[in-house]
Design an enzyme around this catalytic site. Structure first.
Site, mmCIF file in Angstrom:
data_model
loop_
_atom_site.group_PDB
_atom_site.id
_atom_site.type_symbol
_atom_site.label_atom_id
_atom_site.label_comp_id
_atom_site.label_asym_id
_atom_site.label_seq_id
_atom_site.Cartn_x
_atom_site.Cartn_y
_atom_site.Cartn_z
ATOM 1 N N GLY A 53 24.037 11.405 86.463
ATOM 2 C CA GLY A 53 23.260 10.181 86.657
ATOM 3 C C GLY A 53 24.051 9.016 86.073
ATOM 4 N N PHE B 213 8.849 -8.343 83.342
ATOM 5 C CA PHE B 213 8.409 -6.959 83.174
ATOM 6 C C PHE B 213 7.491 -6.920 81.953
ATOM 7 C CE2 PHE B 213 10.303 -2.979 85.095
ATOM 8 C CZ PHE B 213 10.608 -3.554 86.314
ATOM 9 N N GLN C 2 6.016 8.677 77.888
ATOM 10 C CA GLN C 2 5.415 7.465 78.455
ATOM 11 C C GLN C 2 4.615 7.767 79.722
ATOM 12 O OE1 GLN C 2 7.949 4.063 80.206
ATOM 13 N NE2 GLN C 2 6.844 3.185 78.472
ATOM 14 N N LEU D 224 5.803 6.759 91.832
ATOM 15 C CA LEU D 224 5.811 5.479 91.121
ATOM 16 C C LEU D 224 5.682 4.247 92.013
ATOM 17 C CD1 LEU D 224 6.163 4.630 88.114
ATOM 18 C CD2 LEU D 224 8.407 3.812 88.810
ATOM 19 N N GLU E 51 6.868 -1.219 88.034
ATOM 20 C CA GLU E 51 6.313 -2.368 87.318
ATOM 21 C C GLU E 51 6.696 -3.681 88.004
ATOM 22 O OE1 GLU E 51 6.336 -1.568 83.175
ATOM 23 O OE2 GLU E 51 6.820 -3.648 82.719
ATOM 24 N N ARG F 284 3.481 -0.800 78.788
ATOM 25 C CA ARG F 284 2.913 0.297 79.580
ATOM 26 C C ARG F 284 1.836 1.095 78.847
ATOM 27 N NH1 ARG F 284 8.551 2.194 82.448
ATOM 28 N NH2 ARG F 284 8.654 0.330 83.713
ATOM 29 N N HIS G 208 5.874 9.677 82.980
ATOM 30 C CA HIS G 208 6.986 8.960 83.593
ATOM 31 C C HIS G 208 8.302 9.082 82.838
ATOM 32 C CE1 HIS G 208 8.969 5.757 85.774
ATOM 33 N NE2 HIS G 208 9.115 5.021 84.683
ATOM 34 N N ARG H 168 8.658 2.767 75.522
ATOM 35 C CA ARG H 168 9.787 2.051 76.122
ATOM 36 C C ARG H 168 9.295 0.851 76.917
ATOM 37 N NH1 ARG H 168 12.354 2.167 81.447
ATOM 38 N NH2 ARG H 168 10.995 3.822 82.202
ATOM 39 N N SER I 83 15.576 1.229 80.257
ATOM 40 C CA SER I 83 16.115 2.576 80.315
ATOM 41 C C SER I 83 17.372 2.660 81.181
ATOM 42 C CB SER I 83 15.029 3.499 80.838
ATOM 43 O OG SER I 83 15.582 4.673 81.273
HETATM 44 C C1 FAD Z 1 10.511 6.630 89.687
HETATM 45 C C2 FAD Z 1 11.251 6.048 88.520
HETATM 46 C C3 FAD Z 1 11.596 4.712 88.498
HETATM 47 C C4 FAD Z 1 12.289 4.169 87.413
HETATM 48 N N1 FAD Z 1 12.589 2.831 87.421
HETATM 49 C C5 FAD Z 1 13.263 2.317 86.362
HETATM 50 C C6 FAD Z 1 13.603 0.919 86.330
HETATM 51 O O1 FAD Z 1 13.319 0.165 87.264
HETATM 52 N N2 FAD Z 1 14.265 0.450 85.247
HETATM 53 C C7 FAD Z 1 14.616 1.252 84.187
HETATM 54 O O2 FAD Z 1 15.213 0.768 83.242
HETATM 55 N N3 FAD Z 1 14.314 2.581 84.213
HETATM 56 C C8 FAD Z 1 13.658 3.125 85.262
HETATM 57 N N4 FAD Z 1 13.355 4.456 85.264
HETATM 58 C C9 FAD Z 1 13.947 5.339 84.244
HETATM 59 C C10 FAD Z 1 15.446 5.556 84.538
HETATM 60 O O3 FAD Z 1 15.650 5.659 85.932
HETATM 61 C C11 FAD Z 1 15.992 6.817 83.894
HETATM 62 O O4 FAD Z 1 15.621 6.876 82.552
HETATM 63 C C12 FAD Z 1 17.529 6.869 83.957
HETATM 64 O O5 FAD Z 1 17.963 6.627 85.278
HETATM 65 C C13 FAD Z 1 18.027 8.212 83.469
HETATM 66 O O6 FAD Z 1 19.405 8.302 83.699
HETATM 67 P P1 FAD Z 1 20.222 9.543 83.139
HETATM 68 O O7 FAD Z 1 21.643 9.323 83.536
HETATM 69 O O8 FAD Z 1 19.916 9.745 81.724
HETATM 70 O O9 FAD Z 1 19.623 10.820 83.918
HETATM 71 P P2 FAD Z 1 19.463 11.178 85.466
HETATM 72 O O10 FAD Z 1 19.815 10.063 86.367
HETATM 73 O O11 FAD Z 1 18.106 11.792 85.600
HETATM 74 O O12 FAD Z 1 20.546 12.302 85.687
HETATM 75 C C14 FAD Z 1 20.415 13.600 85.150
HETATM 76 C C15 FAD Z 1 21.587 14.441 85.636
HETATM 77 O O13 FAD Z 1 21.575 15.682 84.946
HETATM 78 C C16 FAD Z 1 21.843 16.734 85.841
HETATM 79 N N5 FAD Z 1 21.285 17.972 85.270
HETATM 80 C C17 FAD Z 1 20.088 18.165 84.674
HETATM 81 N N6 FAD Z 1 19.964 19.436 84.256
HETATM 82 C C18 FAD Z 1 21.111 20.068 84.594
HETATM 83 C C19 FAD Z 1 21.599 21.404 84.435
HETATM 84 N N7 FAD Z 1 20.871 22.364 83.849
HETATM 85 N N8 FAD Z 1 22.831 21.710 84.923
HETATM 86 C C20 FAD Z 1 23.586 20.758 85.534
HETATM 87 N N9 FAD Z 1 23.174 19.485 85.711
HETATM 88 C C21 FAD Z 1 21.964 19.155 85.241
HETATM 89 C C22 FAD Z 1 21.201 16.285 87.141
HETATM 90 O O14 FAD Z 1 21.759 16.946 88.244
HETATM 91 C C23 FAD Z 1 21.541 14.778 87.111
HETATM 92 O O15 FAD Z 1 22.821 14.578 87.664
HETATM 93 C C24 FAD Z 1 12.638 5.002 86.332
HETATM 94 C C25 FAD Z 1 12.268 6.336 86.333
HETATM 95 C C26 FAD Z 1 11.555 6.857 87.401
HETATM 96 C C27 FAD Z 1 11.085 8.266 87.309
#
Ligand code: FAD
Length: 568
Positions: free
Chosen positions: A15, A116, A229, A241, A244, A275, A342, A383, A388
Site C-alpha cells: 500500500g 474535514f 474508529q 464508506l 467524510e 468522527r 473503519h 484519528r 491517515s
Molecule cells: C474506504 C476507506 C476510505 C478511506 N479514506 C481515507 C481518506 O480519504 N483519507 C485518509 O487519510 N485515510 C483514509 N482511509 C484510511 C487509509 O486509506 C488507510 O489507513 C491507508 O491507506 C493504509 O495504508 P497502508 O499502506 O498502511 O495499508 P494498505 O494500503 O491497506 O496496504 C496493506 C498491504 O499489506 C498487504 N498485506 C497484508 N497482509 C499481508 C500478508 N499476510 N502477506 C502479504 N501481504 C500482506 C496487502 O496486500 C497490502 O498491499 C480510508 C480507509 C477506508 C477503509
C-alpha cells in the site's frame, strides 16, 4: 527444499506505506523485495476517497494542524510524532505531486483543500473522491520505474525473529502453495488495518490484521488496540464508506423526525465534529428511536442541496457507490447511513523512526513498521479524517530512509530452511485437520460479537462476555475443517489463516477495552462515560500470553499541548 532468497530489506505490504518505503530504499541503492498478498494497486490505500491533510493555505499553519490532531486524539497521541508528521506534511504533498499525483485545483491554480471533521481549516488535499487511488498509482509507477522486485500473491505467514532481532519472513505463493524464505538485514511491515473483525465495516476483505497477529505470536506487544474508529457514514446495511468528503462538501445529517440532530451534540462544528462524536450521535439517534422512516437502523445523509454539478465534480465515486449498493441517487434523495468500523488507531508499537518496540522501553533490531498497522501514535484515541493517508505516505517514506541509514549497522543473519517449519506446520494442520467447525461460521460469530458488544458503545458486562466468547471461538478454531484441500489458489485455506489472525487481535481489542475504565476518543464506556486523565492518560501495551492478554501501560509524550476538555 525451501528456497531462501536474500536481499537488504524485505517489505511486507504494497500500500502507500510499503511502496513509499520501497521507493526510498531503492533510490538509496538498497536491494529491496516487496511481498504482498494482493496486487499492489488493489491494496486498501487505493480505496481512500476523501483527502490527505497538509497545512498549505495562507491562513493555516503547522501548529494548528498539530493542535487539531492532538485534540482530535483526545490527548492520547504522542506529540513528538504528531509534530514530525504535521511539520513534514506540506513537503510530502509537494513530493508526491512532483512525481505526478494530480490533485484537484482551485480557480487560481493552487491545490484545492476541503474541510474535514475536527479541523479548524479546510486542509484535506484531494483528487475528486479518488485521492487514495491517485496517490497509490503515482507511487506504484515510481516503484516500477525503479525496477523494484514486487512479488504479488505471496502470503507472508511468519517472521524470522530471535532474541530481539528480525532477519526475514516466511511466505507462500498463493498460486501454488510453494513456500519460500525471504532472508534480509531489515524487515518492514506495512500490512494495513484490521476492521474486518467487525460485521459492519468499511474495509476491504484483505484487512485482516495479519501483521499484528504474526508479531503477537512472537511475544511482541501491540499498542492501544482498544481504539477502533467507527466512521459515522457507512451505507446502511453494508457499511461501505461514504467519505467524510460528503460532509466536507456540505452534507447534512437528518433523523427520522426531519431534525438536523448534530445541533444537539456539536453545535459549533455540527456535521464536521470529529468522527467519534458524530458516530455516537448517529447511534444515539438510532437507539432512541429516531432512525430513518424506511430503516430504523439508519439516519439520512442529505446532499440534495449541493446539486448534480457539484456532486459530479467532487463526489462522483460516492454517487456511484450509493446507486450501486443502496439503489439511491444522492442527487435526488437523501441516502441512508450508519456508523461502520473503519480504522485502527492501535497496532504495532514503533518509535518515530519506525523501529518496532519489544516492550514499553526496548526496541527490536532490524524490524520496522509503518502505515495503518503501526502505532506511532499520531492518532491516539481518535484519528482525524485525512490524517491517515498522510501517516502512511509520510512515515512510509521516512522509515524507508531510516532503514537505508540503519543498514550499515545491522549484521546479516543467515536463515535456515528449518526456519519455515512453523509456517508449514500451520498450513499442514489446516489442510489435514478433520474437525467439525467451519471458517465462515466462526468468522460470522466473531464479527457479530465485535459489532454488538465491542462497538460504538461499550460496557463491562458486554466486554467481559465478548472476551469469554472470543476465547471459546479460539478453542473452536482448533477444530476447523476445510473443504478445499487443493494447492492452487486455495482461498478456503487463506481465509482460515486470516480468521486465526482476526481471533488473535480481537482478543487484544477486547482485553484493552475491558481494562480501560474510562471514555476517551473512539473508546466509549457507558459505565465510565468520562475521560480519566489521572488513571488512563497512558498507552496500553498488550502481550499474548497463555491464551490471554497481559496488559502494561506506557506514558504519553506531551510536548506542547496540555490535555483540556474536548468540546466542538
Ligand atoms: C474506504 C476507506 C476510505 C478511506 N479514506 C481515507 C481518506 O480519504 N483519507 C485518509 O487519510 N485515510 C483514509 N482511509 C484510511 C487509509 O486509506 C488507510 O489507513 C491507508 O491507506 C493504509 O495504508 P497502508 O499502506 O498502511 O495499508 P494498505 O494500503 O491497506 O496496504 C496493506 C498491504 O499489506 C498487504 N498485506 C497484508 N497482509 C499481508 C500478508 N499476510 N502477506 C502479504 N501481504 C500482506 C496487502 O496486500 C497490502 O498491499 C480510508 C480507509 C477506508 C477503509
Amino acid at each position: 527444499m525451501i528456497p531462501i532468497y536474500k536481499s537488504d530489506v524485505v517489505i511486507v505490504g504494497a500500500g502507500l506505506a510499503g511502496l513509499a518505503a520501497a521507493r526510498e530504499l531503492s533510490r538509496a541503492g538498497k536491494n529491496v523485495t516487496v511481498l504482498t498478498k494482493l496486487h499492489p494497486l488493489r491494496s486498501h490505500s487505493g480505496a481512500a476517497q476523501g483527502g490527505i491533510n497538509a497545512a498549505l493555505a495562507d491562513d493555516d499553519d503547522v501548529e494548528l494542524h498539530m493542535f487539531d490532531t492532538v485534540k482530535g486524539s483526545d490527548y492520547l497521541a504522542d506529540q513528538d510524532a504528531v509534530e514530525l508528521m504535521c511539520s513534514r506534511a506540506p513537503e510530502t504533498i509537494r513530493w508526491i505531486e512532483r512525481m505526478g499525483a494530480v490533485f484537484s485545483r482551485r480557480e487560481d491554480g493552487r491545490i484545492a483543500q476541503r474541510p474535514f471533521g475536527g479541523q479548524s481549516k479546510p486542509r484535506a488535499c484531494f483528487a475528486k473522491d479518488r485521492t487514495g487511488l491517485t496517490l497509490l498509482q503515482t507511487i506504484y509507477e515510481q516503484c516500477v520505474r525503479e525496477d523494484i522486485l514486487m512479488l504479488d500473491e505471496w502470503y507472508v505467514s511468519d517472521i524470522l525473529y530471535e532474541n530481539g532481532k528480525a532477519y526475514g519472513v516466511v511466505a507462500f505463493n498463493i498460486r501454488d502453495l510453494s513456500f519460500a524464505i525471504f532472508n534480509a538485514k531489515a524487515v518492514m511491515f506495512a500490512t494495513g488495518g484490521y476492521a474486518r473483525a467487525f460485521k459492519i465495516n468499511s474495509n476491504a476483505h484483505a484487512n485482516t490484521g495479519d501483521g499484528l497477529s504474526i508479531f503477537a505470536r512472537k511475544g511482541l506487544p501491540l499498542e492501544d488496540m482498544e481504539f477502533v474508529q467507527f466512521h459515522p457514514t457507512g451505507l446502511a446495511g453494508s457499511g461501505i464508506l461514504m467519505s467524510e468528503a460528503a460532509r466536507g462538501e456540505g452534507g447534512r445529517l437528518i433523523n427520522g423526525l426531519g431534525e438536523r440532530f448534530m445541533e444537539k451534540y456539536a453545535p459549533e462544528k455540527m456535521e464536521l465534529a470529529p468522527r467519534d462524536v458524530v458516530s455516537r450521535a448517529i447511534m444515539k439517534e438510532i437507539i432512541e428511536g429516531r432512525g430513518a422512516k424506511e430503516d430504523p437502523f439508519a439516519v439520512y445523509l442529505d446532499l440534495t442541496h449541493l446539486g448534480e454539478k457539484k456532486i459530479q465534480e467532487r463526489l462522483p465515486e460516492l454517487r456511484d457507490l450509493a446507486l450501486t449498493f443502496l439503489g439511491r441517487d444522492m442527487v435526488k434523495e437523501p441516502i441512508l447511513i450508519s456508523a461502520t468500523a473503519h480504522y485502527s488507531m492501535g497496532g504495532i508499537p514503533v518509535d518515530t523512526n519506525g523501529h518496532v518496540k519489544k516492550s514499553t522501553d526496548e526496541l527490536t533490531e532490524g524490524l520496522y513498521a509503518a502505515g495503518e498497522c503501526a502505532c506511532v501514535s499520531v492518532h491516539g484515541a481518535n484519528r482525524l479524517g485525512a490524517n491517515s493517508l498522510l501517516e502512511a505516505l509520510f512515515f512510509g517514506r521516512w522509515v524507508g530512509n531510516k532503514i537505508a541509514e540503519d543498514l550499515k549497522d545491522i549484521t546479516f543473519k543467515d536463515a535456515k530452511t528449518s526456519d519455515a517449519e512453523m509456517a508449514i506446520r500451520e498450513v499442514d494442520f489446516l489442510l489435514k485437520n478433520n474437525g467439525d467447525e467451519r471458517t465462515s461460521k466462526i468468522r460470522e460469530e466473531l464479527q457479530e460479537l465485535m459489532t454488538t458488544k465491542v462497538g460504538v458503545f461499550r460496557d463491562e458486562k458486554n466486554l467481559l462476555a465478548a472476551k469469554e466468547k472470543i476465547k471459546e471461538l479460539r478453542n473452536r478454531y482448533k477444530n476447523i475443517k476445510l473443504d478445499d484441500k487443493s494447492k492452487s489458489y486455495n482461498t478456503d485455506l487463506q481465509e482460515a489463516i486470516e480468521l486465526g489472525h482476526m481471533l488473535d487481535y480481537a482478543l487484544f481489542i477486547t482485553a484493552g477495552a475491558v481494562e480501560r475504565k474510562e471514555s476517551r476518543g473512539a473508546h466509549y464506556r457507558e459505565d465510565y462515560p468520562k475521560r480519566d486523565d489521572e488513571n488512563f492518560l497512558k498507552h496500553t501495551f498488550g502481550y499474548l500470553e497463555n491464551d490471554d492478554i497481559k496488559i502494561e501501560y506506557a506514558p504519553v509524550k506531551i510536548t506542547k499541548f496540555e490535555p483540556q476538555e474536548r468540546k466542538y
